[in-house]
Design an enzyme around this catalytic site. Structure first.
Site, PDB file in Angstrom:
ATOM      1  N   HIS A  49       1.046   1.792   9.233  1.00  0.00           N
ATOM      2  CA  HIS A  49       1.057   1.547  10.674  1.00  0.00           C
ATOM      3  C   HIS A  49       0.624   2.825  11.368  1.00  0.00           C
ATOM      4  CE1 HIS A  49       2.446   0.314  14.650  1.00  0.00           C
ATOM      5  NE2 HIS A  49       2.405  -0.904  14.169  1.00  0.00           N
ATOM      6  N   ASP A  58       4.132  -7.536   9.355  1.00  0.00           N
ATOM      7  CA  ASP A  58       3.271  -8.606   8.859  1.00  0.00           C
ATOM      8  C   ASP A  58       3.460  -8.885   7.384  1.00  0.00           C
ATOM      9  OD1 ASP A  58       2.065  -9.124  11.281  1.00  0.00           O
ATOM     10  OD2 ASP A  58       0.808  -7.362  11.064  1.00  0.00           O
TER      11      ASP A  58
HETATM   12  N1  CMC Z   1      -3.286   0.487   1.884  1.00  0.00           N
HETATM   13  C1  CMC Z   1      -3.775   1.596   1.266  1.00  0.00           C
HETATM   14  N2  CMC Z   1      -4.023   2.754   1.892  1.00  0.00           N
HETATM   15  C2  CMC Z   1      -3.769   2.823   3.201  1.00  0.00           C
HETATM   16  C3  CMC Z   1      -3.256   1.718   3.920  1.00  0.00           C
HETATM   17  C4  CMC Z   1      -3.013   0.531   3.199  1.00  0.00           C
HETATM   18  N3  CMC Z   1      -2.537  -0.550   3.824  1.00  0.00           N
HETATM   19  N4  CMC Z   1      -3.096   2.049   5.202  1.00  0.00           N
HETATM   20  C5  CMC Z   1      -3.496   3.326   5.333  1.00  0.00           C
HETATM   21  N5  CMC Z   1      -3.901   3.794   4.106  1.00  0.00           N
HETATM   22  C6  CMC Z   1      -4.368   5.146   3.822  1.00  0.00           C
HETATM   23  C7  CMC Z   1      -5.792   5.335   4.312  1.00  0.00           C
HETATM   24  O1  CMC Z   1      -6.727   5.044   3.300  1.00  0.00           O
HETATM   25  C8  CMC Z   1      -5.791   6.791   4.708  1.00  0.00           C
HETATM   26  O2  CMC Z   1      -5.934   7.560   3.525  1.00  0.00           O
HETATM   27  P1  CMC Z   1      -6.733   8.972   3.598  1.00  0.00           P
HETATM   28  O3  CMC Z   1      -5.934   9.843   4.537  1.00  0.00           O
HETATM   29  O4  CMC Z   1      -6.711   9.437   2.193  1.00  0.00           O
HETATM   30  O5  CMC Z   1      -8.088   8.654   4.131  1.00  0.00           O
HETATM   31  C9  CMC Z   1      -4.368   7.049   5.220  1.00  0.00           C
HETATM   32  O6  CMC Z   1      -3.542   6.042   4.585  1.00  0.00           O
HETATM   33  C10 CMC Z   1      -4.236   6.912   6.725  1.00  0.00           C
HETATM   34  O7  CMC Z   1      -4.800   5.675   7.110  1.00  0.00           O
HETATM   35  P2  CMC Z   1      -5.564   5.424   8.468  1.00  0.00           P
HETATM   36  O8  CMC Z   1      -6.428   4.216   8.353  1.00  0.00           O
HETATM   37  O9  CMC Z   1      -6.191   6.694   8.929  1.00  0.00           O
HETATM   38  O10 CMC Z   1      -4.332   5.129   9.431  1.00  0.00           O
HETATM   39  P3  CMC Z   1      -4.399   4.366  10.790  1.00  0.00           P
HETATM   40  O11 CMC Z   1      -3.235   4.808  11.575  1.00  0.00           O
HETATM   41  O12 CMC Z   1      -5.751   4.496  11.430  1.00  0.00           O
HETATM   42  O13 CMC Z   1      -4.261   2.828  10.341  1.00  0.00           O
HETATM   43  C11 CMC Z   1      -3.471   0.658   9.945  1.00  0.00           C
HETATM   44  C12 CMC Z   1      -3.154   2.033  10.527  1.00  0.00           C
HETATM   45  C13 CMC Z   1      -2.330  -0.317  10.290  1.00  0.00           C
HETATM   46  C14 CMC Z   1      -4.764   0.085  10.561  1.00  0.00           C
HETATM   47  C15 CMC Z   1      -3.629   0.782   8.400  1.00  0.00           C
HETATM   48  O14 CMC Z   1      -2.435   1.274   7.824  1.00  0.00           O
HETATM   49  C16 CMC Z   1      -4.031  -0.535   7.731  1.00  0.00           C
HETATM   50  O15 CMC Z   1      -5.224  -0.864   7.687  1.00  0.00           O
HETATM   51  N6  CMC Z   1      -3.025  -1.328   7.221  1.00  0.00           N
HETATM   52  C17 CMC Z   1      -3.297  -2.624   6.683  1.00  0.00           C
HETATM   53  C18 CMC Z   1      -3.438  -3.632   7.817  1.00  0.00           C
HETATM   54  C19 CMC Z   1      -2.107  -3.968   8.458  1.00  0.00           C
HETATM   55  O16 CMC Z   1      -1.126  -4.247   7.771  1.00  0.00           O
HETATM   56  N7  CMC Z   1      -2.098  -4.003   9.810  1.00  0.00           N
HETATM   57  C20 CMC Z   1      -0.915  -4.424  10.563  1.00  0.00           C
HETATM   58  C21 CMC Z   1      -0.371  -3.358  11.425  1.00  0.00           C
HETATM   59  S1  CMC Z   1       1.235  -3.848  12.070  1.00  0.00           S
HETATM   60  C22 CMC Z   1       0.915  -5.114  13.157  1.00  0.00           C
HETATM   61  C23 CMC Z   1       0.352  -4.663  14.442  1.00  0.00           C
HETATM   62  O17 CMC Z   1       0.973  -3.810  15.107  1.00  0.00           O
HETATM   63  O18 CMC Z   1      -0.696  -5.196  14.826  1.00  0.00           O
END
Ligand code: CMC
Length: 428
Positions: free
Chosen positions: A304, A362
């Site tokens: 998240h 989720d």
């Molecule tokens: N599985 C594997 N690796 C992950 C995941 C995951 N679900 N989420 C983040 N990472 C890794 C990512 O690869 C990155 O690694 P590195 O620093 O080595 O590049 C690191 O963790 C940070 O990730 P980020 O994408 O920079 O973080 P963010 O804050 O931009 O993304 C997120 C947050 C929710 C989009 C992401 O965690 C994700 O895509 N999760 C899966 C989708 C999901 O479950 N979304 C629902 C969010 S809760 C409901 C809502 O509020 O809408």
């Protein structure tokens, strides 16, 4: 008041630091450009507060979520969704009379204009219900002209009640249309969530009895999703609203943003992922894929932007999942087995620990909604239904804020510098 100093080339400028009631303070850089000629650069707004708000507070490190100061756990345990709507909209929990009046007002607006059915009939039956929601909520502004003047407080109030009241009706219609069943009219003798279940699952040829355990569980799911401060869809609603667009159009914009798999579409994506993993034995393979930098696969329902700890909504959701499965007599759900195994493995894995990736709401909501009988394509629709009140509360707060301006981010331009037009024959 403390200040923060920025030095750019040989110029030093001081900026005020503003304190909130909770959470990090902010450096007010609104005069930065005027005083230094520079912009700030923050893609994804990871360090940017876009507004002042009194509605929702999240402490992502501690795993805390408060609506108007009340912990989500207490609201989910003791409150109901319409009471939570009142709280988000007006800032206080209602008295008994206020609640009765609010419930009455919402209940009186549950029907949609009958011509909306013609609008629905124009869609293909296999349309994604989120596509139908984006279109039909936007279309409300074509049906309710008498509540689109945002400068009129009464019209704003009617628009908010209309949207909270009609969203379940539209969501149920989107579902019924996709399975070729007749629309079920709202039943105003039922509470908000029971009425929604009936509109989704009743058919004209049989009596339908609402299961109170499922209704309570879904009502709790609605409470958990009702608001989440300045997330992508809420920011979209605020940005759309900042231009003076009508509230139905703004909420339609929020629904469009919510649809994406990184946001509201994640519960659908999480369930599909659990089904793809199939059995607990396969979990290790998928965890390895999620950790592989060269593989775009991510564990859906994990991670998240704000929570760097267990999402407090996920804990409540996990309990709700068990309640629903027990009530329905589902002893062995293969998806739940996969989910539990995945959660166990990921929570112990160095990669997930180091990156602070915990299950989010989720992760469990998909299993629960599926057990209740909703198809995966409806999951995000239910999220939109519940989040509508949060969007409206945030939109109202923005409209009523005297310092509100049209949202207009700037950019760091990295394209070509000035060049002259060449006739087509002279280009190479
Ligand atoms: N599985 C594997 N690796 C992950 C995941 C995951 N679900 N989420 C983040 N990472 C890794 C990512 O690869 C990155 O690694 P590195 O620093 O080595 O590049 C690191 O963790 C940070 O990730 P980020 O994408 O920079 O973080 P963010 O804050 O931009 O993304 C997120 C947050 C929710 C989009 C992401 O965690 C994700 O895509 N999760 C899966 C989708 C999901 O479950 N979304 C629902 C969010 S809760 C409901 C809502 O509020 O809408």
């Amino acid at each position: 008041m403390s200040t923060s100093t920025v030095t750019l080339d040989d110029k030093t400028v001081e900026f005020p630091v503003k304190e909130g009631t909770l959470g990090p303070s902010v450096i007010d850089i609104s005069k930065l450009y005027a005083q230094t000629g520079a912009f700030t650069y923050d893609p994804g707004f990871t360090s940017t507060a876009s507004c002042e708000s009194k509605i929702t507070f999240i402490d992502g490190d501690q795993g805390i979520l408060l609506y108007r100061g009340y912990p989500i756990e207490q609201l989910a345990e003791h409150g109901d969704f319409l009471e939570t709507c009142y709280l988000l909209l007006y800032g206080e929990l209602p008295t008994a009379n206020q609640k009765e009046d609010f419930v009455y007002r919402v209940t009186r607006h549950t029907m949609v204009h009958d011509q909306m059915t013609r609008f629905f009939n124009g869609f293909r039956r296999d349309a994604h219900p989120m596509a139908i929601m984006v279109a039909s909520v936007g279309a409300l502004s074509a049906f309710y002209h008498d509540s689109t003047d945002i400068s009129d407080e009464t019209q704003r109030m009617i628009a908010q009640i209309r949207m909270i009241a009609k969203m379940p009706t539209l969501a149920a219609m989107a579902y019924k249309y996709s399975i070729g069943q007749p629309f079920v009219y709202p039943d105003n003798s039922l509470d908000y969530t029971s009425n929604f279940l009936k509109m989704c699952f009743a058919v004209p040829c049989e009596e339908y009895k609402v299961n109170p355990v499922l209704s309570r569980a879904l009502d709790r799911i609605f409470i958990l999703h009702a608001d989440h401060e300045q997330n992508a869809s809420t920011s979209t609603v605020r940005l759309a609203g900042s231009s003076g667009a009508n509230p139905f159009a703004c909420i339609a914009a929020g629904i469009a943003c919510l649809w994406g798999p990184a946001h509201g579409g994640a519960n659908e994506a999480a369930l599909k992922m659990l089904a793809e993993i199939g059995t607990p034995e396969n979990v290790g393979k998928y965890v390895a894929r999620a950790k592989d930098k060269n593989d775009p696969f991510r564990l859906m329902g994990f991670g998240h932007r704000v929570y760097k700890n267990y999402d407090p909504r996920a804990r409540i959701m996990q309990r709700t999942t068990h309640e629903v499965l027990n009530e329905l007599g589902i002893k062995d759900d293969p998806l739940l087995d996969v989910a539990l195994e995945l959660e166990q493995i990921a929570l112990k894995d160095e990669y997930f620990i180091e990156k602070k990736l915990y299950p989010n709401i989720d992760f469990y909501s998909g299993i629960t909604l599926k057990a209740m009988g909703f198809p995966t394509s409806m999951f995000t629709v239910l999220f939109a239904l519940a989040r509508t009140v949060g969007w409206i509360a945030q939109w109202m707060e923005m409209i009523e804020d005297p310092s509100q301006k049209i949202g207009r981010p700037r950019q760091l331009y990295v394209g070509p510098t000035r060049r002259d037009y060449m006739p087509i024959g002279q280009r190479n």
